[in-house]
Motif scaffolding. Structure first.
Motif, PDB file in Angstrom:
ATOM      1  N   LEU A  17       0.825  -1.202   0.000  1.00 49.89           N
ATOM      2  CA  LEU A  17       0.000   0.000   0.000  1.00 49.89           C
ATOM      3  C   LEU A  17       0.864   1.259   0.000  1.00 49.89           C
ATOM      4  O   LEU A  17       0.545   2.245  -0.678  1.00 49.89           O
ATOM      5  N   ARG A  18       1.963   1.236   0.746  1.00 51.70           N
ATOM      6  CA  ARG A  18       2.847   2.399   0.764  1.00 51.70           C
ATOM      7  C   ARG A  18       3.433   2.651  -0.625  1.00 51.70           C
ATOM      8  O   ARG A  18       3.535   3.797  -1.067  1.00 51.70           O
ATOM      9  N   LEU A  29      -4.291   7.935   0.401  1.00 47.87           N
ATOM     10  CA  LEU A  29      -4.642   7.302   1.666  1.00 47.87           C
ATOM     11  C   LEU A  29      -6.034   7.719   2.116  1.00 47.87           C
ATOM     12  O   LEU A  29      -6.774   6.913   2.699  1.00 47.87           O
ATOM     13  N   ASP A  30      -6.406   8.949   1.837  1.00 50.82           N
ATOM     14  CA  ASP A  30      -7.756   9.415   2.197  1.00 50.82           C
ATOM     15  C   ASP A  30      -8.822   8.618   1.448  1.00 50.82           C
ATOM     16  O   ASP A  30      -9.872   8.273   2.025  1.00 50.82           O
ATOM     17  N   LEU A  31      -8.576   8.337   0.162  1.00 52.74           N
ATOM     18  CA  LEU A  31      -9.536   7.541  -0.603  1.00 52.74           C
ATOM     19  C   LEU A  31      -9.651   6.135  -0.030  1.00 52.74           C
ATOM     20  O   LEU A  31     -10.760   5.593   0.100  1.00 52.74           O
ATOM     21  N   ALA A  55      -1.325   7.954   8.440  1.00 52.72           N
ATOM     22  CA  ALA A  55      -0.130   8.184   7.628  1.00 52.72           C
ATOM     23  C   ALA A  55       1.122   7.725   8.354  1.00 52.72           C
ATOM     24  O   ALA A  55       2.042   7.166   7.747  1.00 52.72           O
ATOM     25  N   SER A  56       1.172   7.926   9.671  1.00 50.19           N
ATOM     26  CA  SER A  56       2.349   7.508  10.442  1.00 50.19           C
ATOM     27  C   SER A  56       2.494   5.997  10.469  1.00 50.19           C
ATOM     28  O   SER A  56       3.599   5.466  10.371  1.00 50.19           O
ATOM     29  N   THR A  57       1.372   5.286  10.577  1.00 49.80           N
ATOM     30  CA  THR A  57       1.424   3.818  10.565  1.00 49.80           C
ATOM     31  C   THR A  57       1.927   3.305   9.230  1.00 49.80           C
ATOM     32  O   THR A  57       2.731   2.380   9.168  1.00 49.80           O
ATOM     33  N   LEU A  58       1.475   3.920   8.151  1.00 54.26           N
ATOM     34  CA  LEU A  58       1.869   3.464   6.819  1.00 54.26           C
ATOM     35  C   LEU A  58       3.341   3.731   6.540  1.00 54.26           C
ATOM     36  O   LEU A  58       3.994   2.962   5.820  1.00 54.26           O
TER      37      LEU A  58
END
Length: 370
Positions: A17-18, A29-31, A55-58
């Motif tokens: 995903l990243r 990421l919002d989508l 975002a931090s987790t990704l």
């Protein structure tokens, strides 16, 4: 549970995903979070709805993912339907997740054939090779290595899902909650044991030791007033239109909840699984029958890793008992979009199925991509 759902699955979902979001910029990421929150998981998986991704987790380099094992199982199964329309077919990073799904389908299967074990070996080889090709700076983790032993273990002990620790940890979770809230630590083991015995007595007294059907809001109707009148009279010649039967929209059989609107895997037709949509549950004597309409299985889409289904015309009904189903687990029909933004209906199986003595080739046999 530990090797895939809390190990390899979390790591690879984060890495893929990243890359798709920040490198290829196929979606945002919002989508993804918007679709995760609005996706129709259905009654069966709603309690396992995955958490939103920050975002931090990704961006973290570790394999942490703010989801439990059951949430990760739901996330990996439905991810192709949630965001697959944003990814071009043939994307190798997406193929890595599809290979992981193939491995999971056999590892989580309740029936395993010798040919499925052979396919598992090939899929693991392809998966590990592709992982090193796409992420050369990443080392394979010990849990990647544990997966290599799965074919041997299946040969020795049978389907792995029969001995996985998900059920043990679910049972143990009740004791952990009790130990936290009771507040009596003089003999906590005795307290937890007594509470467990009381709970079991209540369950057996309420539902019976043999898990009798739990019928909710039963309604008595004349057969001629039911939607399945013609089907009932055709299956039971001794019944007549003025006989009464009990009709339910929701029922629990042996711990599995069935509700109107759910779909079930009925059997096999033309070497493809056949599905049906539940309408009513009928109580005839001491037997419970599931009644509904048949879906038409159009084919298996490897990109979305799900079966495309269509409404069947003319309408065809089914009337079947639970033990006659191909799989007792109810399924959810979800909508997604193809490349032309055309809305389609899909059913994603929870694991691989054995069809008429053969493996479900549409799910398990894919092109060797390495």
């Amino acid at each position: 549970m530990h090797d895939i759902l809390e190990g390899v699955g979390k790591l690879e979902c984060k890495l893929v995903l990243r890359h798709l979001i920040h490198e290829e910029k196929l979606f945002t990421l919002d989508l993804l979070n918007q679709r995760l929150s609005s996706f129709s998981y259905g009654f069966v998986d709603m309690k396992n709805k995955p958490s939103l991704i920050s975002a931090s987790t990704l961006l973290n380099e570790d394999s942490s993912f703010k989801n439990s094992a059951s949430q990760m199982w739901c996330f990996i199964r439905y991810l192709p339907l949630i965001i697959g329309d944003q990814i071009p077919r043939g994307n190798q990073y997406w193929e890595l997740l599809i290979l992981l799904r193939r491995v999971m389908d056999i590892a989580f299967a309740r029936e395993v054939t010798e040919s499925m074990i052979g396919h598992l070996r090939y899929h693991l080889e392809d998966h590990h090779t592709l992982f090193k090709k796409l992420f050369p700076a990443r080392d394979l983790t010990p849990k990647h290595h544990f997966l290599v032993h799965y074919p041997f273990m299946i040969e020795k002990v049978g389907p792995l899902i029969n001995c996985w620790c998900m059920r043990y940890e679910a049972k143990h979770a009740i004791a952990k909650c009790l130990a936290t809230v009771v507040g009596n630590f003089k003999d906590i083991a005795k307290t937890v044991a007594e509470r467990h015995q009381i709970s079991q007595c209540h369950r057996w007294y309420t539902h019976g030791v043999g898990q009798n059907p739990v019928i909710r809001n039963p309604v008595k109707q004349l057969i001629r007033e039911t939607e399945g009148c013609a089907t009932l009279l055709g299956k039971f010649p001794n019944l007549c239109e003025v006989d009464e039967i009990v009709v339910n929209k929701s029922i629990s059989l042996h711990g599995t909840e069935y509700r109107s609107g759910m779909s079930v895997n009925i059997g096999v037709q033309d070497c493809m699984p056949s599905f049906g949509k539940l309408i009513d549950m009928y109580c005839i004597g001491s037997d419970i029958y599931l009644f509904g309409t048949m879906w038409e299985t159009h084919g298996f889409d490897d990109h979305f890793y799900a079966y495309e289904v269509l409404s069947r015309y003319p309408v065809e009904f089914f009337l079947i008992k639970q033990d006659e189903l191909r799989s007792y687990q109810p399924l959810q029909v979800v909508s997604s979009y193809d490349e032309q933004r055309k809305e389609l209906l899909y059913i994603s199986l929870r694991s691989a199925a054995v069809l008429t003595g053969r493996i479900n080739e549409h799910m398990l046999i894919g092109p060797r991509i390495c």
